[in-house]
Design a protein around this motif. Structure first.
Motif, PDB file in Angstrom:
ATOM      1  N   ILE A   1       0.821  -1.215   0.000  1.00  0.00           N
ATOM      2  CA  ILE A   1       0.000   0.000   0.000  1.00  0.00           C
ATOM      3  C   ILE A   1       0.853   1.262   0.000  1.00  0.00           C
ATOM      4  N   ASP A   2       2.116   1.159   0.508  1.00  0.00           N
ATOM      5  CA  ASP A   2       2.951   2.353   0.595  1.00  0.00           C
ATOM      6  C   ASP A   2       4.264   2.241  -0.166  1.00  0.00           C
ATOM      7  N   GLU A   3       4.426   1.203  -0.989  1.00  0.00           N
ATOM      8  CA  GLU A   3       5.641   1.030  -1.784  1.00  0.00           C
ATOM      9  C   GLU A   3       5.274   0.670  -3.217  1.00  0.00           C
ATOM     10  N   MET A   4       5.958   1.299  -4.174  1.00  0.00           N
ATOM     11  CA  MET A   4       5.686   1.029  -5.585  1.00  0.00           C
ATOM     12  C   MET A   4       6.985   1.060  -6.369  1.00  0.00           C
ATOM     13  N   PHE A   5       7.150   0.055  -7.222  1.00  0.00           N
ATOM     14  CA  PHE A   5       8.281   0.037  -8.145  1.00  0.00           C
ATOM     15  C   PHE A   5       7.884   0.791  -9.412  1.00  0.00           C
ATOM     16  N   VAL A   6       8.825   1.562  -9.946  1.00  0.00           N
ATOM     17  CA  VAL A   6       8.594   2.269 -11.210  1.00  0.00           C
ATOM     18  C   VAL A   6       9.794   2.024 -12.123  1.00  0.00           C
ATOM     19  N   ARG A   7       9.554   1.963 -13.408  1.00  0.00           N
ATOM     20  CA  ARG A   7      10.631   1.727 -14.374  1.00  0.00           C
ATOM     21  C   ARG A   7      11.092   3.042 -14.985  1.00  0.00           C
ATOM     22  N   PHE A   8      12.425   3.207 -15.048  1.00  0.00           N
ATOM     23  CA  PHE A   8      13.035   4.346 -15.719  1.00  0.00           C
ATOM     24  C   PHE A   8      13.991   3.794 -16.763  1.00  0.00           C
ATOM     25  N   ASP A   9      13.619   3.847 -18.009  1.00  0.00           N
ATOM     26  CA  ASP A   9      14.463   3.297 -19.073  1.00  0.00           C
ATOM     27  C   ASP A   9      15.003   4.414 -19.958  1.00  0.00           C
ATOM     28  N   GLY A  10      16.278   4.281 -20.353  1.00  0.00           N
ATOM     29  CA  GLY A  10      16.850   5.181 -21.334  1.00  0.00           C
ATOM     30  C   GLY A  10      17.385   6.487 -20.806  1.00  0.00           C
ATOM     31  N   PHE A  11      17.493   6.635 -19.473  1.00  0.00           N
ATOM     32  CA  PHE A  11      18.005   7.879 -18.904  1.00  0.00           C
ATOM     33  C   PHE A  11      19.516   7.792 -18.684  1.00  0.00           C
ATOM     34  N   ALA A  12      20.227   8.852 -18.992  1.00  0.00           N
ATOM     35  CA  ALA A  12      21.594   9.015 -18.501  1.00  0.00           C
ATOM     36  C   ALA A  12      21.505   9.432 -17.033  1.00  0.00           C
ATOM     37  N   HIS A  13      22.667   9.426 -16.325  1.00  0.00           N
ATOM     38  CA  HIS A  13      22.624   9.637 -14.876  1.00  0.00           C
ATOM     39  C   HIS A  13      22.034  11.001 -14.496  1.00  0.00           C
ATOM     40  N   ALA A  14      22.519  12.081 -15.079  1.00  0.00           N
ATOM     41  CA  ALA A  14      22.071  13.416 -14.676  1.00  0.00           C
ATOM     42  C   ALA A  14      20.585  13.632 -14.948  1.00  0.00           C
ATOM     43  N   PRO A  15      20.085  13.313 -16.162  1.00  0.00           N
ATOM     44  CA  PRO A  15      18.637  13.468 -16.387  1.00  0.00           C
ATOM     45  C   PRO A  15      17.810  12.573 -15.461  1.00  0.00           C
ATOM     46  N   LEU A  16      18.308  11.358 -15.161  1.00  0.00           N
ATOM     47  CA  LEU A  16      17.560  10.457 -14.284  1.00  0.00           C
ATOM     48  C   LEU A  16      17.475  11.023 -12.872  1.00  0.00           C
ATOM     49  N   LEU A  17      18.566  11.565 -12.383  1.00  0.00           N
ATOM     50  CA  LEU A  17      18.563  12.162 -11.052  1.00  0.00           C
ATOM     51  C   LEU A  17      17.566  13.316 -10.985  1.00  0.00           C
ATOM     52  N   GLU A  18      17.555  14.152 -12.000  1.00  0.00           N
ATOM     53  CA  GLU A  18      16.616  15.276 -12.025  1.00  0.00           C
ATOM     54  C   GLU A  18      15.176  14.774 -12.115  1.00  0.00           C
ATOM     55  N   HIS A  19      14.957  13.729 -12.917  1.00  0.00           N
ATOM     56  CA  HIS A  19      13.628  13.146 -13.075  1.00  0.00           C
ATOM     57  C   HIS A  19      13.130  12.589 -11.733  1.00  0.00           C
ATOM     58  N   ALA A  20      14.008  11.880 -11.041  1.00  0.00           N
ATOM     59  CA  ALA A  20      13.638  11.299  -9.750  1.00  0.00           C
ATOM     60  C   ALA A  20      13.353  12.379  -8.712  1.00  0.00           C
ATOM     61  N   ARG A  21      14.113  13.463  -8.759  1.00  0.00           N
ATOM     62  CA  ARG A  21      13.883  14.555  -7.815  1.00  0.00           C
ATOM     63  C   ARG A  21      12.563  15.266  -8.083  1.00  0.00           C
ATOM     64  N   GLN A  22      12.212  15.400  -9.356  1.00  0.00           N
ATOM     65  CA  GLN A  22      10.919  15.988  -9.690  1.00  0.00           C
ATOM     66  C   GLN A  22       9.787  15.100  -9.175  1.00  0.00           C
ATOM     67  N   LEU A  23       9.949  13.783  -9.363  1.00  0.00           N
ATOM     68  CA  LEU A  23       8.945  12.836  -8.869  1.00  0.00           C
ATOM     69  C   LEU A  23       8.807  12.980  -7.356  1.00  0.00           C
ATOM     70  N   HIS A  24       9.938  12.997  -6.673  1.00  0.00           N
ATOM     71  CA  HIS A  24       9.965  13.134  -5.214  1.00  0.00           C
ATOM     72  C   HIS A  24       9.218  14.396  -4.778  1.00  0.00           C
ATOM     73  N   HIS A  25       9.422  15.494  -5.497  1.00  0.00           N
ATOM     74  CA  HIS A  25       8.804  16.763  -5.152  1.00  0.00           C
ATOM     75  C   HIS A  25       7.309  16.777  -5.460  1.00  0.00           C
ATOM     76  N   LYS A  26       6.928  16.251  -6.625  1.00  0.00           N
ATOM     77  CA  LYS A  26       5.536  16.388  -7.064  1.00  0.00           C
ATOM     78  C   LYS A  26       4.591  15.443  -6.327  1.00  0.00           C
ATOM     79  N   VAL A  27       5.079  14.273  -5.888  1.00  0.00           N
ATOM     80  CA  VAL A  27       4.203  13.417  -5.081  1.00  0.00           C
ATOM     81  C   VAL A  27       3.813  14.157  -3.807  1.00  0.00           C
TER      82      VAL A  27
END
Length: 428
Positions: free
Chosen positions: A102-128
């Motif tokens: 109920i409180d954990e979810m796996f998500v797939r991130f395919d095709g990201f280089a490290h810097a864009p992936l880090l920024e993407h994950a931080r946006q996700l962290h912020h917007k949730v």
């Protein structure tokens, strides 16, 4: 490169309560189990007072009365809805979201280089947090086991600020594995920790470096997969969440012991309806119904009796009326006067897909028309309950205050699913 993220909601039950009760932010809060028995979720402030998971709620009443801590009844309807809202936000960031709990979810991130992936994950962290009010931590890695460790690091190590990305073979990953005890690795239980210690394997790094074939020979293929995952080799796939369950059960402990047949019949009717709703959600049919009752095994001063009975349905069905009729017949046959019952439940057995139903040679056009009417009626009930809130339409009216109702004297409002419990704003 394929990367997998694990998004974990922090102190989820408490966080859900704080979204609609900001006064609880920053103060010690706990959520109690069914019937307000023991503490099952704790805020960091409550943990800091030395209170542990599973602490009986009655032992904490002096702290509650003095206002030092706040204890709330579990509000699963609210928590389930908030979990779906978190998932909806995650689906904006990834085409594949796999709920793990109920409180954990796996998500797939395919095709990201490290810097864009880090920024993407931080946006996700912020917007949730922004869109739902629920704080989360995000761990990203090439495998699910490493993603679990990354999530743990994101939660425990302030420098990560809630987001940790691990790459296989990196110095950062190696350092984290060396500092991680085996007991903190996903899927490695206490007994395995003791047995592995005899082989000199004491950390996640030791397990990652162990010979996979030797691990499989001496333990299991499951532990071998864990070791491979720690190396960055994907070996674990999630169970298909759309796969139909083979049996469906709804059961609850009663709010207090009871021997009243009418009250137990009401409870059985509620449990049967819940099971039928779950069955229809997976587009299934049941061939049989099991009903059971239990007395309290810890009350040795009381007579003990824990019966159960399976009744075959006349035909495979998902119609709540037919399921409740069978459940009622089974209850009448197993109930015995003179016992105080603590728990009851209804289980649907021998499930098949609705599209795999085998019709009888004796079926007539009238039988087919009856099935269609039944399906339309159940569809209308489910649609109304989905749109207007659970139990908008139900079969039978439960008696208010009946013994089988869960004790939930301190439950908050179900603010996202009940029209009559929406937050109210008062003008000054």
């Amino acid at each position: 490169m394929s990367m997998i993220g694990l998004v974990d909601c922090n102190s989820f039950y408490v966080s859900c309560e704080r979204v609609f009760q900001p006064r609880l932010c920053g103060v010690p809060v706990g959520v109690m189990s069914n019937n307000d028995g023991c503490v099952i979720a704790l805020s960091n402030e409550l943990k800091a007072l030395g209170i542990k998971m599973g602490t009986p709620a009655f032992t904490l009443q002096p702290l509650v009365r003095s206002g030092q801590i706040h204890l709330l009844s579990s509000n699963y309807e609210l928590y389930g809805d908030m979990s779906q809202r978190v998932q909806a936000v995650l689906e904006e960031f990834s085409p594949t979201v796999e709920p793990y709990s109920i409180d954990e979810m796996f998500v797939r991130f395919d095709g990201f280089a490290h810097a864009p992936l880090l920024e993407h994950a931080r946006q996700l962290h912020h917007k949730v947090r922004r869109f739902t009010g629920i704080p989360v931590c995000v761990g990203v890695a090439p495998t699910r086991t490493l993603a679990k460790l990354a999530n743990r690091a994101a939660k425990k190590i302030p420098a990560y600020q809630g987001v940790c990305i691990l790459h296989a073979g990196s110095a950062e990953t190696r350092n984290l594995l060396q500092k991680t005890e085996l007991g903190d690795v996903w899927g490695v239980g206490r007994r395995l920790v003791e047995r592995l210690a005899l082989m000199g394997i004491k950390s996640a790094w030791d397990l990652a470096q162990a010979n996979p074939k030797e691990i499989r020979r001496r333990f299991s293929v499951t532990l071998e997969r864990t070791a491979q995952e720690l190396r960055g080799v994907p070996c674990i796939e999630m169970i298909d969440l759309d796969e139909a369950r083979q049996r469906i059960m709804t059961s609850r402990s009663f709010g207090k012991l009871t021997d009243d047949l009418d009250e137990i019949r009401e409870a059985t009717r509620q449990y049967g309806q819940r099971s039928a709703e779950k069955l229809r959600r997976q587009n299934g049919l049941a061939k049989a119904v099991l009903v059971f009752l239990k007395t309290n095994p810890h009350r040795q001063d009381l007579s003990q009796y824990s019966p159960s009975l399976v009744l075959e349905l006349p035909r495979p069905t998902a119609d709540s009326r037919e399921i409740l009729h069978a459940a009622g017949l089974a209850l009448e046959r197993i109930y015995r006067k003179g016992y105080l019952y603590q728990k009851g439940g209804v289980m649907l057995l021998d499930l098949i897909g609705a599209d795999r139903q085998q019709l009888s040679l004796l079926d007539t056009p009238q039988s087919d028309a009856e099935r269609q009417r039944s399906q339309k009626l159940m569809d209308v009930m489910d649609t109304l309950n989905r749109r207007m809130g659970r139990d908008t339409v139900k079969l039978g009216m439960p008696t208010p205050g009946a013994a089988w109702h869960l004790r939930c004297a301190h439950r908050s409002d179900r603010s996202t699913t009940r029209w009559d419990e929406l937050p109210k704003v008062r003008a000054l």
